[in-house]
Scaffold this active site. Structure first.
Site, PDB file in Angstrom:
ATOM      1  N   TYR A 377       0.840  -1.195   0.000  1.00  0.00           N
ATOM      2  CA  TYR A 377       0.000   0.000   0.000  1.00  0.00           C
ATOM      3  C   TYR A 377       0.876   1.246   0.000  1.00  0.00           C
ATOM      4  O   TYR A 377       1.821   1.347   0.796  1.00  0.00           O
ATOM      5  CB  TYR A 377      -0.925  -0.009   1.217  1.00  0.00           C
ATOM      6  CG  TYR A 377      -1.696   1.284   1.435  1.00  0.00           C
ATOM      7  CD1 TYR A 377      -2.485   1.826   0.427  1.00  0.00           C
ATOM      8  CD2 TYR A 377      -1.617   1.965   2.639  1.00  0.00           C
ATOM      9  CE1 TYR A 377      -3.184   3.003   0.624  1.00  0.00           C
ATOM     10  CE2 TYR A 377      -2.319   3.142   2.849  1.00  0.00           C
ATOM     11  CZ  TYR A 377      -3.095   3.662   1.831  1.00  0.00           C
ATOM     12  OH  TYR A 377      -3.777   4.835   2.024  1.00  0.00           O
ATOM     13  N   CYS A 378       0.579   2.197  -0.907  1.00  0.00           N
ATOM     14  CA  CYS A 378       1.243   3.493  -0.954  1.00  0.00           C
ATOM     15  C   CYS A 378       2.765   3.296  -1.102  1.00  0.00           C
ATOM     16  O   CYS A 378       3.222   2.577  -1.976  1.00  0.00           O
ATOM     17  CB  CYS A 378       0.876   4.309   0.281  1.00  0.00           C
ATOM     18  SG  CYS A 378       1.512   6.002   0.304  1.00  0.00           S
ATOM     19  N   LEU A 379       3.539   3.902  -0.238  1.00  0.00           N
ATOM     20  CA  LEU A 379       4.992   3.780  -0.289  1.00  0.00           C
ATOM     21  C   LEU A 379       5.426   2.327  -0.111  1.00  0.00           C
ATOM     22  O   LEU A 379       6.425   1.892  -0.704  1.00  0.00           O
ATOM     23  CB  LEU A 379       5.616   4.665   0.786  1.00  0.00           C
ATOM     24  CG  LEU A 379       7.127   4.715   0.907  1.00  0.00           C
ATOM     25  CD1 LEU A 379       7.762   5.038  -0.418  1.00  0.00           C
ATOM     26  CD2 LEU A 379       7.526   5.740   1.955  1.00  0.00           C
TER      27      LEU A 379
END
Length: 645
Positions: A377-379
């Protein structure tokens, strides 16, 4: 409608590699030809004068190294760090260069100035016509839309209340909206201004206009005036108490009011499990099964370390972890440590080694002889893409699939965050982190709030301090307030290698000293973008199609960077689009993709879990034991690292 085009990445990468190699070899050839060759004895007199190196004893003296250079650099960095604390990490030099570029080109563009003057006169006439229609009661009589009115975007709720339709506040709102359009027109379209500087100027102009909105001031906000008259000023008294409470909490470094009712391990992050691995950087949680049998292949989730993992394990009704467990999946979750000054020298290689690689080793030890569905998720998704590329280069085939949620692999169109990642800004931020050892939570939160300052700053100030209201706290808001720090070295490497150089997409990102490439990953991808994402714009996430050679299932879901991912079944007004792109097919641009993708109502979670099952063996087995001999249970979930402040 756009035409289908073949993916251009291979040719572009070859061209990029050729030019890069030429640039690297050119200096070597030049030095070789410049070195003098020994001449035959008879030819010395007749030949032009040759440059013969002097012996060391008579060579020109070398300038001694400046022993004070390091001290001077320390002084510069210390001054920059102090300045950065005062400006919340924004570089005055970067902003000054942008406005200087825009200002000088605007001064040399009389045609643009004339166009803006004409536009200002046109807007003034438009506003006067609107005022005339109001005075004639034309709007009040037939209730038809006003042809001269400026209609703000649906996401702009500053003037949505019915009080703003009353005189004179409707005139005030319309004048402000017209001026906002004029300022935006002035910021854009000045010939000669670099695109990056134009974006910076437009962004800062929008911040200025958001601050000057009539909705932010007592005498020009009809909602505030009406509330003040109806309560006898009690709203202002309550607003003052709210302000005092916020100031005291900020001074004491306590979380915002209402966060206390969402305690990690109790109301949120409460899915049962055990910590089965702890190292310097993360804890690995294995969640307890809730079904008699489970799918054979486990799921490993790599969250972002910019915030804490439990956005994926919020309240029981909207916890993605609990949903997966109840669907019969064995789930492992990485819980990152909240780094401090002691972790200042941890870099991206450390996050890879102690994060995805260590977690994958533990998962395959606990659930042996099974491939793993890796999710980021995300980074954390960007880190997972790098890890999967490195594993593919090594020939490691332990991954069954890779899923990325709001995660970018190509940063050429990374949204407004790129405004804070030019060389000047990154160097300024590096000096701030160098002085502390990390990027503080408040410094990081300020940048994200500026992306949506109208909603996250000014509207909140109006509601809390002028209306005397507190927005009811929910689990997502409580999670958002539970921020983490970022290590100095890691965040610097992340910004430079990905945002500045786009190294992963360009094939220059190295793991263990060797470049890795997303196209080497042969496992299928499930990639999710969100419609209103300000952190990872969905068209940037969509660029995975230009990098991956294997099958990609892409989902575009309603919501933003956080709320779009927390999209449990039964959530009202949720919808998404999706399509499958087999490897080897022509590339479809994102605007064309939206027209072709299949629209669905409801939560994308259901489609993802069906996809996970289709990419596994389909076999159901007895739940694996919690931990193993080499990875015994250490603690109950959510562990120790989640509770660190």
């Amino acid at each position: 409608m756009s035409e289908l085009q073949p993916p251009p990445r291979r040719a572009a990468r070859r061209r990029s590699g050729t030019s890069a190699n030429a640039a690297k070899t050119a200096p070597t050839l030049k030095l070789a030809t410049a070195s003098p060759a020994p001449l035959p004895e008879p030819a010395v007199a007749a030949a032009p004068q040759a440059i013969i190196p002097l012996p060391p004893s008579v060579a020109a003296p070398q300038t001694p190294p400046d022993r004070d250079q390091g001290m001077r650099e320390l002084i510069d960095r210390a001054i920059h760090a102090l300045s950065a604390k005062a400006t919340l990490g924004l570089s005055p030099a970067a902003l000054g260069l942008a406005f200087a570029d825009w200002g000088m080109h605007m001064a040399a563009s009389p045609g643009k100035q004339t166009s803006l003057a004409a536009l200002a006169l046109q807007m003034q006439e438009q506003w006067l016509r609107y005022a005339a229609e109001l005075s004639a009661h034309a709007l009040r009589a037939d209730k038809t839309p006003c042809p001269d009115c400026v209609t703000p975007p649906a996401t702009d709720r500053r003037f949505a209340a019915p009080q703003w339709q009353q005189f004179p506040f409707n005139l005030i709102a319309q004048r402000f909206l017209l001026r906002e359009q004029l300022v935006d027109a002035a910021a854009h379209g000045v010939r000669g201004v670099s695109p990056h500087h134009e974006q910076v100027v437009a962004f800062m102009a929008r911040q200025w206009m958001d601050m000057l909105s009539p909705s932010n001031f007592f005498w020009t906000n009809p909602e505030v005036l009406e509330r003040t008259l109806s309560t006898g000023g009690a709203n202002l008294a309550q607003g003052l108490r709210n302000w005092q409470d916020d100031v005291q909490r900020a001074t004491d470094k306590r979380p915002p009011a209402g966060v206390e009712q969402f305690r990690p391990g109790h109301e949120v992050a409460a899915t049962p499990g055990k910590v089965v691995l702890r190292n310097r950087l993360m804890e690995l949680i294995q969640y307890s099964p809730s079904t008699p049998t489970v799918h054979a292949e486990p799921v490993l989730i790599i969250p972002a370390w910019i915030m804490k993992y439990y956005i994926l394990d919020l309240s029981p009704h909207n916890s993605l972890v609990k949903f997966l467990v109840d669907q019969g999946h064995t789930v492992f979750m990485v819980s990152w440590k909240n780094p401090g000054a002691d972790e200042r020298d941890l870099g991206m290689e450390d996050y890879l080694r102690l994060g995805p690689f260590a977690a994958l080793d533990a998962v395959t030890s606990i659930v042996p002889d099974r491939k793993v569905h890796a999710t980021g998720y995300c980074l954390g998704g960007t880190l997972l893409a790098i890890a999967a590329s490195a594993l593919a280069r090594r020939g490691d085939e332990r991954l069954a699939s890779v899923s990325l949620f709001a995660a970018q692999t190509d940063f050429t169109e990374a949204g407004e965050l790129t405004l804070f990642t030019d060389e000047s800004q990154v160097s300024f931020l590096e000096d701030l982190m160098w002085s502390q050892g990390y990027l503080d939570t408040t410094q990081m939160a300020g940048s994200f709030q500026m992306l949506r300052s109208s909603d996250l700053i000014w509207s909140r100030i109006m509601r809390d301090y002028l209306m005397g209201e507190r927005a009811p706290m929910n689990d997502l808001m409580a999670w958002n307030a539970d921020a983490t720090r970022m290590p100095y070295r890691m965040h610097s490497e992340y910004l430079r290698s990905l945002y500045l150089r786009n190294a992963l997409a360009e094939g220059h990102y190295k793991v263990d000293g060797k470049p890795v490439a997303v196209e080497n990953v042969t496992t299928p991808w499930f990639v999710v973008g969100t419609e209103t994402d300000h952190v990872a714009p969905w068209k940037s996430v969509y660029k995975i199609h230009l990098l991956a050679d294997s099958e990609v299932t892409f989902v575009l879901t309603s919501g933003g960077h956080n709320a779009g991912i927390v999209s449990e079944p039964g959530h009202p007004r949720r919808h998404y689009r999706w399509s499958l792109h087999p490897g080897g097919r022509p590339y479809t641009d994102p605007d064309h993709w939206v027209q072709l993708a299949q629209a669905e109502e409801g939560s994308w979670w259901l489609r993802w879990t069906r996809w996970l099952v289709s990419k596994g063996s389909g076999q159901r087995i007895a739940p694996p034991a919690c931990g193993s001999v080499s990875h015994p249970p250490l603690d109950n979930a959510p562990g120790d690292y989640l509770l660190q402040r």
